[in-house]
Design an enzyme around this catalytic site. Sequence first.
Site, PDB file in Angstrom:
ATOM      1  N   ARG A   1       0.159 -30.817   9.218  1.00  0.00           N
ATOM      2  CA  ARG A   1      -0.388 -29.590   9.813  1.00  0.00           C
ATOM      3  C   ARG A   1      -0.829 -28.604   8.739  1.00  0.00           C
ATOM      4  NH1 ARG A   1       4.569 -30.108  14.041  1.00  0.00           N
ATOM      5  NH2 ARG A   1       3.599 -31.755  15.273  1.00  0.00           N
TER       6      ARG A   1
ATOM      7  N   ASP B   1       0.867  -1.182   0.000  1.00  0.00           N
ATOM      8  CA  ASP B   1       0.000   0.000   0.000  1.00  0.00           C
ATOM      9  C   ASP B   1       0.906   1.235   0.000  1.00  0.00           C
ATOM     10  OD1 ASP B   1       0.889   0.305   2.607  1.00  0.00           O
ATOM     11  OD2 ASP B   1      -1.112   0.266   3.523  1.00  0.00           O
TER      12      ASP B   1
ATOM     13  N   GLY C   1      -2.418  -5.575   8.424  1.00  0.00           N
ATOM     14  CA  GLY C   1      -3.643  -5.544   7.612  1.00  0.00           C
ATOM     15  C   GLY C   1      -3.501  -6.349   6.335  1.00  0.00           C
TER      16      GLY C   1
ATOM     17  N   HIS D   1       8.454 -24.801   8.194  1.00  0.00           N
ATOM     18  CA  HIS D   1       7.380 -25.459   8.949  1.00  0.00           C
ATOM     19  C   HIS D   1       5.990 -25.193   8.394  1.00  0.00           C
ATOM     20  CE1 HIS D   1       9.725 -26.046  13.003  1.00  0.00           C
ATOM     21  NE2 HIS D   1      10.426 -26.425  11.934  1.00  0.00           N
TER      22      HIS D   1
ATOM     23  N   ARG E   1       6.194 -34.092   9.534  1.00  0.00           N
ATOM     24  CA  ARG E   1       5.073 -33.779  10.434  1.00  0.00           C
ATOM     25  C   ARG E   1       4.415 -32.444  10.080  1.00  0.00           C
ATOM     26  NH1 ARG E   1       9.714 -32.136  12.913  1.00  0.00           N
ATOM     27  NH2 ARG E   1       9.668 -30.281  14.232  1.00  0.00           N
ATOM     28  N   HIS E   2       5.197 -31.568   9.441  1.00  0.00           N
ATOM     29  CA  HIS E   2       4.654 -30.253   9.076  1.00  0.00           C
ATOM     30  C   HIS E   2       3.644 -30.362   7.932  1.00  0.00           C
ATOM     31  CE1 HIS E   2       7.601 -28.707  11.780  1.00  0.00           C
ATOM     32  NE2 HIS E   2       8.577 -29.261  11.081  1.00  0.00           N
TER      33      HIS E   2
ATOM     34  N   CYS F   1       2.845  -3.386   4.087  1.00  0.00           N
ATOM     35  CA  CYS F   1       2.031  -2.232   4.473  1.00  0.00           C
ATOM     36  C   CYS F   1       2.737  -1.604   5.676  1.00  0.00           C
ATOM     37  CB  CYS F   1       0.567  -2.595   4.737  1.00  0.00           C
ATOM     38  SG  CYS F   1       0.218  -3.569   6.214  1.00  0.00           S
ATOM     39  N   GLY F   2       2.117  -0.683   6.356  1.00  0.00           N
ATOM     40  CA  GLY F   2       2.796   0.008   7.444  1.00  0.00           C
ATOM     41  C   GLY F   2       3.284  -0.945   8.518  1.00  0.00           C
ATOM     42  N   THR F   3       2.404  -1.823   8.952  1.00  0.00           N
ATOM     43  CA  THR F   3       2.758  -2.804   9.983  1.00  0.00           C
ATOM     44  C   THR F   3       2.914  -4.219   9.441  1.00  0.00           C
ATOM     45  OG1 THR F   3       0.430  -3.216  10.383  1.00  0.00           O
ATOM     46  CG2 THR F   3       1.490  -1.540  11.779  1.00  0.00           C
ATOM     47  N   GLY F   4       2.397  -4.457   8.253  1.00  0.00           N
ATOM     48  CA  GLY F   4       2.331  -5.815   7.702  1.00  0.00           C
ATOM     49  C   GLY F   4       1.097  -6.558   8.195  1.00  0.00           C
TER      50      GLY F   4
HETATM   51  C1  RB5 Z   1      -1.995   2.714   6.514  1.00  0.00           C
HETATM   52  O1  RB5 Z   1      -1.955   3.918   7.215  1.00  0.00           O
HETATM   53  C2  RB5 Z   1      -1.844   1.553   7.483  1.00  0.00           C
HETATM   54  O2  RB5 Z   1      -3.002   1.410   8.233  1.00  0.00           O
HETATM   55  C3  RB5 Z   1      -1.522   0.286   6.734  1.00  0.00           C
HETATM   56  O3  RB5 Z   1      -0.380   0.469   5.972  1.00  0.00           O
HETATM   57  C4  RB5 Z   1      -1.251  -0.945   7.581  1.00  0.00           C
HETATM   58  O4  RB5 Z   1      -0.309  -0.683   8.571  1.00  0.00           O
HETATM   59  C5  RB5 Z   1      -2.428  -1.654   8.067  1.00  0.00           C
HETATM   60  O5  RB5 Z   1      -2.344  -2.726   8.698  1.00  0.00           O
END
Ligand code: RB5
Length: 156
Positions: A135, A8, A69, A97, A131-132, A64-67
């Site tokens: 799963r 994004d 979403g 795994h 084993r993996h 994305c910002g945090t990965g």
């Molecule tokens: C965008 O501002 C932010 O919400 C998106 O990149 C992400 O971090 C969402 O999980």
Amino acid sequence: MKIAIGSDHAGFSMKQEIINELKAEGHQIIDCGTHSSESVDYPDIAEAVAKKVLEDNIFGVLICGTGIGISIAANKIPGIRAALCHDPYSAALAREHNDANVIAVGSRITGIGITLEMIKTFINSKFQGGRHQRRVEKIDSLEKKCHEGSRASGLY
Ligand code: RB5
């Protein structure tokens, strides 16, 4: 190796750096967007990358910002096993795994150096099976149960 990648707006500039590095290493990159830092919705990008991963049976990289979403969105798609990673050890185990086919990273969480190391580790690590395998098959059967609308477990 052919690799699909998408981000994004929050991951756009990191995506460009990753693409440059992977191309320099000889990989073929399918850039599923976004193509600027203008705001977009990460589920759309997750869908585009997932489609290429499943169609061509290749690895995907999502940013994305945090990965968070973008990995949640990708994991809604049957056949996608997206692993949100913050360190190379997790990236290796995600392949060994979990047979993950997508690595998700957060551009606001990990720097470009560690991120490139994670991606390279991910694409060069092999599923160990054994084993993996059982799963991972159970993950597949969870997807199938949900698709069949089974209510047997009472959870869904
Ligand atoms: C965008 O501002 C932010 O919400 C998106 O990149 C992400 O971090 C969402 O999980």
